[in-house]
Design an enzyme around this catalytic site. Structure first.
Site, mmCIF file in Angstrom:
data_model
loop_
_atom_site.group_PDB
_atom_site.id
_atom_site.type_symbol
_atom_site.label_atom_id
_atom_site.label_comp_id
_atom_site.label_asym_id
_atom_site.label_seq_id
_atom_site.Cartn_x
_atom_site.Cartn_y
_atom_site.Cartn_z
ATOM 1 N N HIS A 112 0.668 -1.103 0.259
ATOM 2 C CA HIS A 112 -0.193 0.163 -0.124
ATOM 3 C C HIS A 112 1.191 1.272 0.465
ATOM 4 C CE1 HIS A 112 -3.380 -2.694 1.495
ATOM 5 N NE2 HIS A 112 -2.360 -3.141 2.083
ATOM 6 N N SER A 164 15.508 20.506 -15.270
ATOM 7 C CA SER A 164 14.385 21.133 -16.575
ATOM 8 C C SER A 164 15.099 22.288 -16.941
ATOM 9 C CB SER A 164 13.568 21.649 -14.834
ATOM 10 O OG SER A 164 13.162 22.657 -14.678
ATOM 11 N N LYS A 209 16.988 20.961 -10.197
ATOM 12 C CA LYS A 209 15.431 19.185 -10.492
ATOM 13 C C LYS A 209 16.865 18.400 -11.248
ATOM 14 C CE LYS A 209 12.067 18.245 -10.729
ATOM 15 N NZ LYS A 209 11.166 19.318 -11.521
ATOM 16 N N GLU A 257 10.508 7.282 -16.190
ATOM 17 C CA GLU A 257 8.700 8.062 -16.997
ATOM 18 C C GLU A 257 8.377 7.774 -17.833
ATOM 19 O OE1 GLU A 257 8.570 11.696 -14.725
ATOM 20 O OE2 GLU A 257 10.264 11.881 -15.084
#
Ligand code: ARG
Length: 456
Positions: free
Chosen positions: A153, A274, A280, A287
């Site tokens: 979970h 970024s 970043k 992804e």
């Protein structure tokens, strides 16, 4: 292309709408191999002279060489790869070329080409799956003693070895390799000789053709042979399931690489910055891989949907089979290779992972197990430890730092000695020694087994 019964030229729009050579040119190797095998069978049946066969074979090999070299010009007005190659052959060698299509249709031709192509592609994917497994095993081996929390979970559950977590993906990928190999193994019946639908009145040695093309046998039913695209559906399904696995691995990598978890670091080579935020470092490979699972599912759905309403046998709808397959094979292949490269450059932040795994709450189950050993029924033990967790929470102390008297009040089994032993991370892991559980001894054996199996 065909004059015959047609008096008018085909609409330009139809030509553009119907052409497939823009993508099926990729079947050129298989098309040429299939045509040579077919020509050999025609010669054996006396339809071609030996001289005609030799001209055909030489012409086809020359065309194949030009395609490989990038000097062959595919013409869209010739619709597909089959007619492009046949037309070029006939332009070069004349009548012998015009005999090649005897007792053959593009329906059995495309079926054999596509099956051969996909069988090879599945084999190639299997070796790339092995490559990703090797990278997972390599990453696990570089940190074979490292511990991190396992989650259910997405809540901290129990401590596990990092290697155990990675080896879970090695198992998944092994099933993926098995599915791809199974699909390839079922592509072992050769459709060539089925003609358009009902074979031919000209008898060819289909066994010999099948053997030459690497199949174990000819297909048994000419209608099934030209209507069947199960092999493509199976490969797409195997690839879609694999995409799901890689997407789950991506999700773990993305979480672990976040500041919140901070368990792994990815290399500069495998991350992006970024355009706005200078700090970043984004895990784009993972992804993208997670996102590409969507198109892998889409490709499977596309083909299943194309096929579901088709009456026997071949219908032109089936030309829509190739792009999803080409796309899934390329997407999966690129993903496997890049993901492996990314893992090879990744490292574990062992202290951070150990810090998180040292949360004493992860060993609450172990404490309950000690109560069970002291004769307390598990449900009761669960309740007792739950009460202690709540008490520690209220007092704002770590579970194992409750007072001796508080443990004793909960159960006489919980002496300080028993409590301290239950909260020792190292022995807690060592105790998980049932087959499949993550004791260091088990995981070490599994790592060794996989290294041997993968030649890593
Ligand atoms: N380009 C076609 C395909 O991919 C080849 C088969 C065409 N057969 C036909 N009867 N029009 O399906």
């Amino acid at each position: 292309m065909w004059k015959g019964r047609f008096e008018e030229d085909q609409s330009g729009l139809l030509k553009a709408y119907g052409e497939s050579v823009g993508f099926d040119w990729q079947l050129h190797r298989e098309d040429i191999r299939g045509s040579i095998a077919h020509a050999r069978a025609l010669a054996a049946a006396g339809i071609l002279t030996q001289g005609e066969f030799e001209k055909i074979e030489a012409g086809l090999r020359q065309i194949g060489g030009e395609i490989a070299a990038g000097t062959f010009e595919f013409r869209r007005e010739l619709e597909d790869v089959h007619m492009n190659i046949e037309a070029a052959l006939t332009e070069r060698i004349g009548d012998a070329g015009a005999k090649l299509h005897t007792a053959r249709s593009r329906n059995d031709q495309v079926a054999v080409d596509f099956k051969m192509w996909l069988r090879t592609a599945c084999g190639d994917l299997v070796s790339k799956v092995r490559g990703l497994q090797r990278s997972l095993v390599g990453f696990a081996s570089r940190h074979s003693a490292a511990v991190l929390p396992g989650y259910t979970h997405l809540q901290r559950a129990q401590p596990v070895l990092f290697a155990h977590h990675l080896l879970a993906y090695v198992e998944m990928l092994d099933r993926d390799a098995g599915r791809l190999a199974d699909a390839a193994a079922r592509m072992d019946a050769c459709p060539l000789g089925s003609g358009a639908i009902a074979g031919s009145t000209i008898e060819l040695d289909r066994e010999a053709v099948a053997k030459e093309l690497g199949f174990s046998k000819p297909t048994a039913n000419s209608m099934d042979a030209v209507a069947d695209r199960d092999f493509a559906c199976e490969a797409l399904a195997a690839i879609a399931i694999m995409g799901m696995h890689i997407s789950r691995l991506s999700e773990d990598v993305i979480l672990w690489a976040s500041a919140e978890f901070g368990f792994i670091a990815l290399s500069d080579r495998h991350t992006t910055g970024s355009s706005l935020m200078p700090q970043k470092k984004n895990p784009d490979i993972a992804e993208l891989a997670r996102g590409k699972a969507g198109r892998l599912y889409g490709n499977l759905m596309a083909l299943l949907t194309v096929m579901k309403g088709l009456p026997l046998t071949y219908n032109r709808d089936m030309q829509e089979d190739k792009e999803p397959v080409f796309d899934s094979v390329k997407t999966a292949s690129d993903t496997l290779v890049l993901f492996a490269e990314m893992l090879d450059g990744a490292s574990l932040c062992g202290d951070r992972a150990l810090g998180a795994a040292s949360d004493p709450l992860l060993l609450a189950t172990d404490l309950a197990d000690r109560l069970v050993e002291g004769g307390v029924p598990f449900r009761k033990a669960h309740e007792i430890v739950g009460g202690l967790v709540a008490l520690a929470g209220k007092k704002g102390v770590p579970l194992h730092k409750l007072a001796d008297a508080e443990f004793a009040a909960a159960s006489p089994v919980l002496t300080r000695k028993v409590v301290d032993a239950a909260f020792d991370l190292e022995s807690a892991l060592a105790a998980r020694k049932a087959p499949g559980a993550p004791s260091p001894a088990n995981v070490g054996r599994e790592l060794a087994r996989w290294k041997k199996a993968l030649g890593a």
